[in-house]
Design a protein around this motif. Structure first.
Motif, PDB file in Angstrom:
ATOM      1  N   PHE A 187       0.840  -1.216   0.000  1.00  0.00           N
ATOM      2  CA  PHE A 187       0.000   0.000   0.000  1.00  0.00           C
ATOM      3  C   PHE A 187       0.869   1.258   0.000  1.00  0.00           C
ATOM      4  O   PHE A 187       0.453   2.298  -0.512  1.00  0.00           O
ATOM      5  CB  PHE A 187      -0.936   0.008   1.216  1.00  0.00           C
ATOM      6  CG  PHE A 187      -2.219  -0.768   1.016  1.00  0.00           C
ATOM      7  CD1 PHE A 187      -2.331  -1.762   0.042  1.00  0.00           C
ATOM      8  CD2 PHE A 187      -3.336  -0.512   1.805  1.00  0.00           C
ATOM      9  CE1 PHE A 187      -3.510  -2.477  -0.131  1.00  0.00           C
ATOM     10  CE2 PHE A 187      -4.531  -1.220   1.631  1.00  0.00           C
ATOM     11  CZ  PHE A 187      -4.620  -2.200   0.678  1.00  0.00           C
ATOM     12  N   ASP A 188       2.046   1.183   0.585  1.00  0.00           N
ATOM     13  CA  ASP A 188       2.932   2.358   0.661  1.00  0.00           C
ATOM     14  C   ASP A 188       3.617   2.688  -0.668  1.00  0.00           C
ATOM     15  O   ASP A 188       4.377   3.645  -0.746  1.00  0.00           O
ATOM     16  CB  ASP A 188       3.981   2.153   1.755  1.00  0.00           C
ATOM     17  CG  ASP A 188       3.401   2.345   3.151  1.00  0.00           C
ATOM     18  OD1 ASP A 188       2.269   2.876   3.246  1.00  0.00           O
ATOM     19  OD2 ASP A 188       4.059   1.955   4.139  1.00  0.00           O
ATOM     20  N   THR A 189       3.396   1.903  -1.692  1.00  0.00           N
ATOM     21  CA  THR A 189       3.964   2.187  -3.018  1.00  0.00           C
ATOM     22  C   THR A 189       2.922   2.923  -3.870  1.00  0.00           C
ATOM     23  O   THR A 189       1.798   3.155  -3.408  1.00  0.00           O
ATOM     24  CB  THR A 189       4.310   0.883  -3.763  1.00  0.00           C
ATOM     25  OG1 THR A 189       3.080   0.195  -4.053  1.00  0.00           O
ATOM     26  CG2 THR A 189       5.228  -0.002  -2.934  1.00  0.00           C
ATOM     27  N   GLN A 190       3.306   3.211  -5.107  1.00  0.00           N
ATOM     28  CA  GLN A 190       2.341   3.823  -6.020  1.00  0.00           C
ATOM     29  C   GLN A 190       1.917   2.853  -7.126  1.00  0.00           C
ATOM     30  O   GLN A 190       1.459   3.274  -8.197  1.00  0.00           O
ATOM     31  CB  GLN A 190       2.941   5.086  -6.611  1.00  0.00           C
ATOM     32  CG  GLN A 190       2.989   6.176  -5.554  1.00  0.00           C
ATOM     33  CD  GLN A 190       3.711   7.425  -6.006  1.00  0.00           C
ATOM     34  OE1 GLN A 190       3.882   7.650  -7.194  1.00  0.00           O
ATOM     35  NE2 GLN A 190       4.141   8.210  -5.055  1.00  0.00           N
ATOM     36  N   ILE A 191       2.087   1.589  -6.863  1.00  0.00           N
ATOM     37  CA  ILE A 191       1.661   0.579  -7.841  1.00  0.00           C
ATOM     38  C   ILE A 191       0.151   0.709  -8.060  1.00  0.00           C
ATOM     39  O   ILE A 191      -0.614   0.734  -7.090  1.00  0.00           O
ATOM     40  CB  ILE A 191       1.977  -0.840  -7.301  1.00  0.00           C
ATOM     41  CG1 ILE A 191       3.476  -1.009  -7.063  1.00  0.00           C
ATOM     42  CG2 ILE A 191       1.436  -1.913  -8.245  1.00  0.00           C
ATOM     43  CD1 ILE A 191       3.846  -2.236  -6.243  1.00  0.00           C
ATOM     44  N   PRO A 192      -0.312   0.808  -9.318  1.00  0.00           N
ATOM     45  CA  PRO A 192      -1.756   0.839  -9.574  1.00  0.00           C
ATOM     46  C   PRO A 192      -2.414  -0.434  -9.033  1.00  0.00           C
ATOM     47  O   PRO A 192      -2.021  -1.548  -9.397  1.00  0.00           O
ATOM     48  CB  PRO A 192      -1.848   0.906 -11.099  1.00  0.00           C
ATOM     49  CG  PRO A 192      -0.525   1.441 -11.544  1.00  0.00           C
ATOM     50  CD  PRO A 192       0.480   0.936 -10.547  1.00  0.00           C
ATOM     51  N   LEU A 193      -3.384  -0.246  -8.136  1.00  0.00           N
ATOM     52  CA  LEU A 193      -3.926  -1.370  -7.372  1.00  0.00           C
ATOM     53  C   LEU A 193      -5.405  -1.585  -7.665  1.00  0.00           C
ATOM     54  O   LEU A 193      -6.194  -0.641  -7.617  1.00  0.00           O
ATOM     55  CB  LEU A 193      -3.721  -1.073  -5.883  1.00  0.00           C
ATOM     56  CG  LEU A 193      -4.255  -2.078  -4.867  1.00  0.00           C
ATOM     57  CD1 LEU A 193      -3.550  -3.430  -5.003  1.00  0.00           C
ATOM     58  CD2 LEU A 193      -4.060  -1.536  -3.441  1.00  0.00           C
ATOM     59  N   GLU A 194      -5.760  -2.830  -7.954  1.00  0.00           N
ATOM     60  CA  GLU A 194      -7.154  -3.192  -8.197  1.00  0.00           C
ATOM     61  C   GLU A 194      -7.533  -4.288  -7.211  1.00  0.00           C
ATOM     62  O   GLU A 194      -6.909  -5.355  -7.213  1.00  0.00           O
ATOM     63  CB  GLU A 194      -7.318  -3.627  -9.664  1.00  0.00           C
ATOM     64  CG  GLU A 194      -6.959  -2.473 -10.595  1.00  0.00           C
ATOM     65  CD  GLU A 194      -6.801  -2.865 -12.065  1.00  0.00           C
ATOM     66  OE1 GLU A 194      -7.501  -3.774 -12.528  1.00  0.00           O
ATOM     67  OE2 GLU A 194      -5.953  -2.235 -12.738  1.00  0.00           O
TER      68      GLU A 194
END
Ligand code: AGV
Ligand code: CA
Length: 313
Positions: A187-194
């Protein structure tokens, strides 16, 4: 255009069916598979994965990486045992040998190196805990840029999760509860999350009607395989119990392939990391953005499973 995907799963019945379905999807190139010792025992989970690739992978060359990640909160043994039964299904053992090799590296390093080496970003589908991804990110945070999107079966924003354990307040979804800190790292990254959370998967319990739908098509090898696999787990009968099975991971992989089978909304969220709420995901105006899958069209979903499963013989 072909979408390259790395699949990390934790060996449950629906994780293994997800692998089977991923192998059938058009314009999807599976570049790696990792198996985790979470909702399974990783030995039979990895072996079953290799046999599924052999039997249903259309001669695709892949290796299965075995995770050495371990639980913060372990899954119930009764659920984990299904991997032994799945691995013993006759259809996976007819050949008597396994061709698909084991990756020489543990799953988090297999993932790390595939991300480091790729020239086009990879999509990640995770249908178990996020531990292997979190460990890879801790070794090399720059791999974040190589991730096109992360589709994760995990979390919930409902009041009630699906964990019934003495050290939990019942708000968590299991994949998040297994390793709450890993969820925070991701969650602390900016990876696009679905997020395919319980909001959507609660709409697709395993029922007798669905079993019958598959049973009536057992002349198709793939649907016979699905029906036999789901025979290992309990359906929704009179009321929901702690063991009632939903099509959690299969919805996740089908959504990855066909976003039009679900409804989504944009949220911002965070995760709790202190007991007894550790692993609880919650809406937070200052949290990280994510796409939440919250509803599914039964008709489109089950038609897609039928279509993909009929592609094998
Ligand atoms: O929380 C759902 C996740 C999914 O990835 N898993 C099962 C799916 O593979 C854990 C789980 C929750 N309830 C379960 C689970 C149950 N009743 N039986 C087996 N696994
Ligand atoms: Ca799973």
């Amino acid at each position: 255009m072909t979408e390259k995907v790395y699949f990390n799963h934790d060996g449950g019945v629906d994780d293994l069916i997800s692998l089977f379905l991923l192998l059938q999807m058009e314009d999807v190139e599976l570049v790696g598979v990792g198996a985790v010792d979470a909702d399974s025992y990783v030995g039979p989970a990895a072996e079953a994965s290799r046999k599924i690739i052999d039997r249903f992978g259309h001669a695709q060359k892949l290796a299965v990486a075995i995770s050495d990640s371990r639980a913060v909160h372990s899954f119930p043994k009764e659920w984990r045992l299904a991997a032994y039964s799945e691995n013993a299904l006759p259809i996976l053992n007819e050949a008597g040998t396994i061709m698909t090799p084991i990756s020489p590296e543990p799953a988090h390093l297999d993932l790390l190196h595939k991300l480091q080496q790729t020239t086009t970003p990879l999509s990640l589908v995770f249908t178990g805990p996020l531990t292997d991804l979190a460990r890879a990110l801790q070794i090399d945070p720059t791999i974040e840029k190589k991730i096109k999107r992360l589709v994760w079966m995990g979390g919930t924003f409902l009041e009630r999760g699906n964990v019934a354990e003495p050290d939990s307040d019942g708000t968590q979804e299991w994949n998040a509860f297994w390793d709450p800190a890993a969820v925070k790292t991701v969650f602390d990254t900016q990876i696009p999350l679905e997020l395919v959370s319980l909001e959507s998967t609660n709409n697709v319990p395993l029922t007798q009607e669905i079993r019958q739908h598959w049973a009536a098509q057992r002349r198709f090898t793939g649907l016979d395989f699905i029906g036999n696999s789901y025979a290992l787990v309990p359906e929704l009968r009179l009321f929901e119990t702690n063991s009632t099975y939903y099509l959690w991971d299969v919805l996740t992989t089908c959504y990855f392939f066909a976003a039009d089978i679900v409804k989504t909304k944009e949220i911002t969220c965070a995760v709790n990391t202190s007991s007894p709420s550790d692993g609880r995901t919650y809406l937070d105006p200052n949290g990280r953005p994510a796409k939440l899958i919250y509803d599914v069209s039964h008709e489109k979903f089950f038609a897609l499973i039928d279509r993909l499963a009929r592609k094998v013989d």
